[in-house]
Design a protein around this motif. Sequence first.
Motif, PDB file in Angstrom:
ATOM      1  N   GLY A  78      -6.967  -2.098 -10.836  1.00 17.32           N
ATOM      2  CA  GLY A  78      -7.096  -3.072  -9.745  1.00 17.32           C
ATOM      3  C   GLY A  78      -6.824  -2.539  -8.357  1.00 17.32           C
ATOM      4  N   SER A  79      -6.820  -1.222  -8.178  1.00 19.29           N
ATOM      5  CA  SER A  79      -6.490  -0.664  -6.860  1.00 19.29           C
ATOM      6  C   SER A  79      -7.557   0.334  -6.425  1.00 19.29           C
ATOM      7  CB  SER A  79      -5.125   0.034  -6.895  1.00 19.29           C
ATOM      8  OG  SER A  79      -4.101  -0.866  -7.283  1.00 19.29           O
ATOM      9  N   ASP A  80      -7.844   0.312  -5.129  1.00 24.23           N
ATOM     10  CA  ASP A  80      -8.800   1.251  -4.543  1.00 24.23           C
ATOM     11  C   ASP A  80      -8.056   2.403  -3.899  1.00 24.23           C
ATOM     12  OD1 ASP A  80     -11.103  -0.443  -5.010  1.00 24.23           O
ATOM     13  OD2 ASP A  80     -10.374  -1.695  -3.383  1.00 24.23           O
ATOM     14  N   PRO A 135     -13.382   3.433  -5.875  1.00 28.46           N
ATOM     15  CA  PRO A 135     -13.145   1.998  -6.079  1.00 28.46           C
ATOM     16  C   PRO A 135     -12.365   1.738  -7.363  1.00 28.46           C
ATOM     17  CG  PRO A 135     -15.507   2.491  -5.777  1.00 28.46           C
ATOM     18  CD  PRO A 135     -14.806   3.781  -6.041  1.00 28.46           C
ATOM     19  N   ALA A 136     -11.648   0.616  -7.365  1.00 25.57           N
ATOM     20  CA  ALA A 136     -10.849   0.217  -8.523  1.00 25.57           C
ATOM     21  C   ALA A 136     -11.668   0.345  -9.804  1.00 25.57           C
ATOM     22  CB  ALA A 136     -10.370  -1.218  -8.343  1.00 25.57           C
ATOM     23  N   LEU A 169       0.820  -1.213   0.000  1.00 22.63           N
ATOM     24  CA  LEU A 169       0.000   0.000   0.000  1.00 22.63           C
ATOM     25  C   LEU A 169       0.852   1.260   0.000  1.00 22.63           C
ATOM     26  CD1 LEU A 169       0.237   1.185   3.125  1.00 22.63           C
ATOM     27  CD2 LEU A 169      -1.331  -0.681   3.579  1.00 22.63           C
ATOM     28  N   PHE A 218      -5.049   6.819   0.959  1.00 24.43           N
ATOM     29  CA  PHE A 218      -4.631   5.425   1.051  1.00 24.43           C
ATOM     30  C   PHE A 218      -4.909   4.761  -0.283  1.00 24.43           C
ATOM     31  CE2 PHE A 218      -5.361   6.853   5.207  1.00 24.43           C
ATOM     32  CZ  PHE A 218      -4.321   6.289   5.928  1.00 24.43           C
ATOM     33  N   ALA A 257      -4.379   0.924  -2.276  1.00 23.39           N
ATOM     34  CA  ALA A 257      -3.973  -0.477  -2.221  1.00 23.39           C
ATOM     35  C   ALA A 257      -4.808  -1.284  -3.215  1.00 23.39           C
ATOM     36  CB  ALA A 257      -4.156  -1.051  -0.814  1.00 23.39           C
ATOM     37  N   PRO A 258      -4.294  -2.376  -3.742  1.00 23.89           N
ATOM     38  CA  PRO A 258      -2.895  -2.785  -3.605  1.00 23.89           C
ATOM     39  C   PRO A 258      -2.002  -1.944  -4.502  1.00 23.89           C
ATOM     40  CG  PRO A 258      -4.032  -4.292  -5.061  1.00 23.89           C
ATOM     41  CD  PRO A 258      -5.063  -3.315  -4.546  1.00 23.89           C
ATOM     42  N   LEU A 281     -12.840   2.991 -11.327  1.00 25.27           N
ATOM     43  CA  LEU A 281     -13.591   4.233 -11.550  1.00 25.27           C
ATOM     44  C   LEU A 281     -12.621   5.418 -11.665  1.00 25.27           C
ATOM     45  CD1 LEU A 281     -16.802   4.388  -9.317  1.00 25.27           C
ATOM     46  CD2 LEU A 281     -16.602   3.913 -11.750  1.00 25.27           C
TER      47      LEU A 281
END
Lengths: 150, 150
Positions: B90-92, B122-123, B70, B142, B144-145, B125
């Motif tokens: 693939g990450s939020d 969210p991943a 992260l 923040f 991640a991943p 968007l």
Amino acid sequence: IVCPAHADAKLEYTAQRAGDAERSLQRVWPRNECAREQVKVSMQVVDIATARRYAPDKMVKHPVFETEHLFCDVYCLEPGQEQAVHAHAGSDKIYILLEGRAVVTVGDEERELRPMEAVLAPAGLPHGIANRSKERAAALVFFAPKPQHG
Amino acid sequence: IVCPAHADAKLEYTAQRAGDAERSLQRVWPRNECAREQVKVSMQVVDIATARRYAPDKMVKHPVFETEHLFCDVYCLEPGQEQAVHAHAGSDKIYILLEGRAVVTVGDEERELRPMEAVLAPAGLPHGIANRSKERAAALVFFAPKPQHG
């Protein structure tokens, strides 16, 4: 949470987290779609300043966001409550104290945090948080990646 | 950052982030070991209230913690600065406004955030943040991943 497309709907989900007992969890609408009709819903804004839930028997993990990749919670600790020291093999945790005082353990060290102080508990290292003060404490917690269940 | 075991050492690392130009990044000591001697070092406590760095030409991602899983940064925006809308497959990402006012975009919506208001991107968007006010703004972020590089 209330789906903005269905203001009457307060759905609660039951989720299982690694190491937790099964518990009721207010779940984030995945990917901005309403679970009820898969319609697109509005952005969720959560006020971290007021996101709290305390319980007399134990620390509460008050959920803010949960995705397939991460958890974001507010840990709410009455005086004397704690999250026992534990470890996650492959996930990192960040604590940011929001109010009160709390002692965070990482490895064999502990530090008392003041509001807006942040600590990283890297994957594999034992960690925990304890409220040894006489006032309530709350900490913002990020945790990723989410442990995979088989 | 200063390694607690080598108070004289201010090491800087160069890291490559997905979508970023190569940049200088003050890196977290991995797993509480000092990069210089692999000795165990003390817990790092970062004061989020003062973790800021502004630049006249563009928004600064001021690093707080970085692990293999992260990123945790404070985005520092002078009036008029922004992070252009972009997406990660693939990450939020989570934004929590710390000070000032900033407009966060997620998908085709935007919201002006006040301090301690949080939003999930969210991943997948498209998302971004812009300071359209006349004061500085800062947001805790923040992510991640961490994207994997080949």
